[in-house]
Design a protein around this motif. Structure first.
Motif, mmCIF file in Angstrom:
data_model
loop_
_atom_site.group_PDB
_atom_site.id
_atom_site.type_symbol
_atom_site.label_atom_id
_atom_site.label_comp_id
_atom_site.label_asym_id
_atom_site.label_seq_id
_atom_site.Cartn_x
_atom_site.Cartn_y
_atom_site.Cartn_z
ATOM 1 N N ILE A 40 -10.415 19.151 -12.231
ATOM 2 C CA ILE A 40 -10.886 17.847 -11.737
ATOM 3 C C ILE A 40 -10.911 17.945 -10.216
ATOM 4 C CG2 ILE A 40 -10.423 15.356 -11.612
ATOM 5 C CD1 ILE A 40 -8.694 16.786 -14.396
ATOM 6 N N ARG A 41 -12.122 17.894 -9.655
ATOM 7 C CA ARG A 41 -12.273 18.080 -8.208
ATOM 8 C C ARG A 41 -12.929 16.838 -7.628
ATOM 9 N NH1 ARG A 41 -15.308 22.608 -8.114
ATOM 10 N NH2 ARG A 41 -13.492 23.915 -7.797
ATOM 11 N N ASP A 42 -12.403 16.343 -6.515
ATOM 12 C CA ASP A 42 -13.024 15.161 -5.917
ATOM 13 C C ASP A 42 -13.167 15.324 -4.407
ATOM 14 O OD1 ASP A 42 -10.822 13.882 -4.290
ATOM 15 O OD2 ASP A 42 -9.820 13.822 -6.230
ATOM 16 N N ASP A 43 -13.986 14.429 -3.837
ATOM 17 C CA ASP A 43 -14.175 14.420 -2.385
ATOM 18 C C ASP A 43 -13.536 13.156 -1.800
ATOM 19 O OD1 ASP A 43 -15.893 12.527 -3.387
ATOM 20 O OD2 ASP A 43 -17.691 13.284 -2.380
ATOM 21 N N GLY A 44 -12.432 12.755 -2.392
ATOM 22 C CA GLY A 44 -11.712 11.573 -1.916
ATOM 23 C C GLY A 44 -10.894 11.867 -0.673
ATOM 24 N N LYS A 45 -9.926 10.987 -0.417
ATOM 25 C CA LYS A 45 -9.233 11.071 0.870
ATOM 26 C C LYS A 45 -8.206 12.206 0.945
ATOM 27 C CE LYS A 45 -5.820 7.542 -0.332
ATOM 28 N NZ LYS A 45 -5.352 6.181 -0.113
ATOM 29 N N GLY A 46 -7.915 12.845 -0.192
ATOM 30 C CA GLY A 46 -6.994 13.977 -0.167
ATOM 31 C C GLY A 46 -5.555 13.570 0.094
ATOM 32 N N MET A 47 -4.689 14.579 0.186
ATOM 33 C CA MET A 47 -3.266 14.313 0.414
ATOM 34 C C MET A 47 -2.787 15.106 1.618
ATOM 35 S SD MET A 47 -1.707 14.549 -3.429
ATOM 36 C CE MET A 47 -2.886 15.667 -4.182
ATOM 37 N N SER A 48 -1.806 14.567 2.312
ATOM 38 C CA SER A 48 -1.178 15.325 3.392
ATOM 39 C C SER A 48 -0.371 16.455 2.774
ATOM 40 C CB SER A 48 -0.259 14.402 4.187
ATOM 41 O OG SER A 48 0.805 13.978 3.360
ATOM 42 N N SER A 49 -0.086 17.500 3.539
ATOM 43 C CA SER A 49 0.680 18.623 3.000
ATOM 44 C C SER A 49 2.076 18.168 2.580
ATOM 45 C CB SER A 49 0.756 19.765 4.014
ATOM 46 O OG SER A 49 1.200 19.258 5.253
ATOM 47 N N GLU A 50 2.571 17.148 3.267
ATOM 48 C CA GLU A 50 3.899 16.628 2.940
ATOM 49 C C GLU A 50 3.884 15.934 1.565
ATOM 50 O OE1 GLU A 50 6.919 13.591 2.647
ATOM 51 O OE2 GLU A 50 4.866 13.070 3.156
ATOM 52 N N PHE A 51 2.853 15.126 1.297
ATOM 53 C CA PHE A 51 2.736 14.445 -0.006
ATOM 54 C C PHE A 51 2.446 15.466 -1.109
ATOM 55 C CE2 PHE A 51 0.938 11.678 -3.282
ATOM 56 C CZ PHE A 51 1.749 10.556 -3.201
ATOM 57 N N LEU A 52 1.564 16.434 -0.793
ATOM 58 C CA LEU A 52 1.196 17.464 -1.771
ATOM 59 C C LEU A 52 2.430 18.232 -2.239
ATOM 60 C CD1 LEU A 52 -1.068 19.020 -3.261
ATOM 61 C CD2 LEU A 52 -1.305 20.447 -1.219
ATOM 62 N N ALA A 53 3.354 18.492 -1.313
ATOM 63 C CA ALA A 53 4.536 19.288 -1.636
ATOM 64 C C ALA A 53 5.416 18.601 -2.672
ATOM 65 C CB ALA A 53 5.341 19.559 -0.362
ATOM 66 N N ARG A 54 5.361 17.269 -2.746
ATOM 67 C CA ARG A 54 6.232 16.594 -3.706
ATOM 68 C C ARG A 54 5.454 15.829 -4.785
ATOM 69 N NH1 ARG A 54 6.770 11.184 -1.656
ATOM 70 N NH2 ARG A 54 5.837 11.052 0.386
ATOM 71 N N VAL A 55 4.133 16.150 -4.917
ATOM 72 C CA VAL A 55 3.296 15.329 -5.800
ATOM 73 C C VAL A 55 3.603 15.578 -7.282
ATOM 74 C CG1 VAL A 55 1.301 16.876 -5.999
ATOM 75 C CG2 VAL A 55 0.952 14.392 -6.000
ATOM 76 N N SER A 90 -5.220 20.421 -1.945
ATOM 77 C CA SER A 90 -5.690 19.191 -1.330
ATOM 78 C C SER A 90 -5.519 19.276 0.174
ATOM 79 C CB SER A 90 -4.875 18.006 -1.863
ATOM 80 O OG SER A 90 -5.382 16.795 -1.348
ATOM 81 N N ALA A 91 -6.379 18.575 0.888
ATOM 82 C CA ALA A 91 -6.208 18.445 2.328
ATOM 83 C C ALA A 91 -6.653 17.046 2.712
ATOM 84 C CB ALA A 91 -7.037 19.488 3.075
ATOM 85 N N SER A 92 -5.942 16.441 3.634
ATOM 86 C CA SER A 92 -6.285 15.090 4.088
ATOM 87 C C SER A 92 -7.739 15.032 4.525
ATOM 88 C CB SER A 92 -5.397 14.696 5.265
ATOM 89 O OG SER A 92 -4.259 14.048 4.784
ATOM 90 N N GLY A 93 -8.473 14.074 3.995
ATOM 91 C CA GLY A 93 -9.860 13.879 4.382
ATOM 92 C C GLY A 93 -10.835 14.800 3.684
ATOM 93 N N GLU A 94 -10.345 15.737 2.865
ATOM 94 C CA GLU A 94 -11.251 16.709 2.249
ATOM 95 C C GLU A 94 -11.271 16.675 0.738
ATOM 96 O OE1 GLU A 94 -10.521 20.573 3.873
ATOM 97 O OE2 GLU A 94 -10.619 19.779 5.916
ATOM 98 N N GLY A 95 -10.420 15.883 0.130
ATOM 99 C CA GLY A 95 -10.433 15.803 -1.325
ATOM 100 C C GLY A 95 -9.348 16.637 -1.980
ATOM 101 N N THR A 96 -9.342 16.570 -3.292
ATOM 102 C CA THR A 96 -8.273 17.181 -4.081
ATOM 103 C C THR A 96 -8.868 17.903 -5.276
ATOM 104 O OG1 THR A 96 -6.736 15.426 -3.436
ATOM 105 C CG2 THR A 96 -6.184 16.656 -5.441
ATOM 106 N N THR A 97 -8.275 19.046 -5.628
ATOM 107 C CA THR A 97 -8.659 19.752 -6.845
ATOM 108 C C THR A 97 -7.418 19.980 -7.701
ATOM 109 O OG1 THR A 97 -10.427 20.896 -5.665
ATOM 110 C CG2 THR A 97 -9.755 21.827 -7.776
ATOM 111 N N VAL A 98 -7.479 19.518 -8.940
ATOM 112 C CA VAL A 98 -6.390 19.740 -9.893
ATOM 113 C C VAL A 98 -6.919 20.688 -10.968
ATOM 114 C CG1 VAL A 98 -4.873 18.661 -11.605
ATOM 115 C CG2 VAL A 98 -5.438 17.430 -9.494
ATOM 116 N N THR A 99 -6.220 21.804 -11.183
ATOM 117 C CA THR A 99 -6.648 22.762 -12.195
ATOM 118 C C THR A 99 -5.505 22.991 -13.179
ATOM 119 O OG1 THR A 99 -7.940 23.857 -10.479
ATOM 120 C CG2 THR A 99 -7.687 25.038 -12.555
#
Lengths: 183, 123
Positions: A40-55, A90-99
């Motif tokens: 599932i890949r999106d072009d949404g607002k993405g996550m900060s590396s800090e949020f990604l680390a604990r998501v 994920s990167a802030s402003g670039e979207g998120t990919t969940v595989t």
């Protein structure tokens, strides 16, 4: 969750909540590799590396009604139960990919289930967002792109009852033709 | 075989009737909780049943929409019915069959289904 398509619905809802304008959902089943991959890949607002680390922690969530968020942990658990796993980039402003990866023949791999229902619920819930669905089973492929659907509709609402029903039947038939309903 | 030509036919039919449905702001709203808790409890078939029933009965001024977590995860699937000028009614532990009854009794006949409401949930 009783089937993988419900996880897809749940994770893709995160994409629409993140302000995505395009959500790409890919289901790839390969019998030679004994692997089922769901992306599932999106072009949404993405996550900060800090949020990604604990998501993946269930005590991480962006919702405000509760302090727990179970969507990603449940999807990961489902993947791990079949000997697979789950990656998020994920990167802030670039979207998120969940595989998520699954062993196709594992007894504990949940069935894929009713993907057509998941997609029509997503389209009905976020009619302004575009969805690109790709489903492959070995060498056979089915694709639905709501941008193409919109071109044909020429301004008629994509979430009208007749269109939603047509989409449901079209997707169901496309997936059945691949044998994707047996995955 | 489903074809894109059918989609074009739907477009042309809809374009013919589009001016019949304008005052959508005034209509009744049915909102389904579709967060992780709702989805896991069975909200997807509930939503589909509502959409199908509204289409089957050709109810013009009813909007079925989705929201996130309503905050009572143990009572999911939850739906909320907003009729203009009336108090919101919250239905809990929904199923597709119960959702169809909400449409026929509450939406069509204007009699909320008391036994499914949140206030009856723990009695």
């Amino acid at each position: 969750m009783k089937e993988l398509s419900l996880h897809i619905l749940d994770i893709a809802k995160n994409s629409t909540a993140a302000g995505a304008s395009l959500v790409e959902i890919t289901v790839e089943a390969s019998h030679p590799d004994n692997c089922l991959t769901i992306t599932i890949r999106d072009d949404g607002k993405g996550m900060s590396s800090e949020f990604l680390a604990r998501v993946k922690d269930p005590f991480t969530t962006s919702r405000t009604t509760r302090k727990v968020g179970m969507g990603i942990p449940l999807f990961e658990l489902s993947a791990m139960s079949s000997g697979g796993g789950l990656d998020i980039t994920s990167a802030s402003g670039e979207g998120t990919t969940v595989t998520a990866y699954f062993a196709l023949d594992h007894i504990d791999r949940q069935p894929l289930g009713d993907v057509a229902s998941t997609l029509t619920v997503l389209i009905q819930g976020s009619p302004a967002v575009d969805f690109l669905y790709r489903h492959t089973v070995d060498n056979a492929a089915f694709e639905l792109d709501t941008r193409q659907v919109r071109q044909i509709l020429q301004g008629v609402a994509i979430d009208g009852p007749d269109v939603i029903k047509w989409l449901y039947d079209y997707i169901t038939e496309g997936i059945n033709n691949l044998g994707g309903n047996l995955i | 075989m489903k074809s894109l030509a059918e989609l074009e036919a739907i477009r042309n039919k809809t374009l013919g009737s589009i001016n019949l449905r304008n005052d959508r702001e005034e209509g009744t709203r049915i909102v389904v909780g579709m967060a992780t808790c709702g989805i896991a409890a069975g909200a997807r078939p509930v939503l589909s049943a509502l959409v199908d029933e509204v289409a089957k009965r050709d109810l013009k001024d009813i909007i079925v929409s989705q929201t996130g977590c309503i905050g009572m995860c143990r009572l999911e699937p939850i739906i909320e019915v907003y009729v203009p000028g009336k108090e919101k009614v919250t239905y809990v532990r929904m199923s597709p069959e119960k959702a169809v009854r909400v449409i026929s009794e509450h939406i069509v006949n204007n009699r909320p289904v008391k036994e499914f409401t949140v206030s009856e949930a723990d009695k």
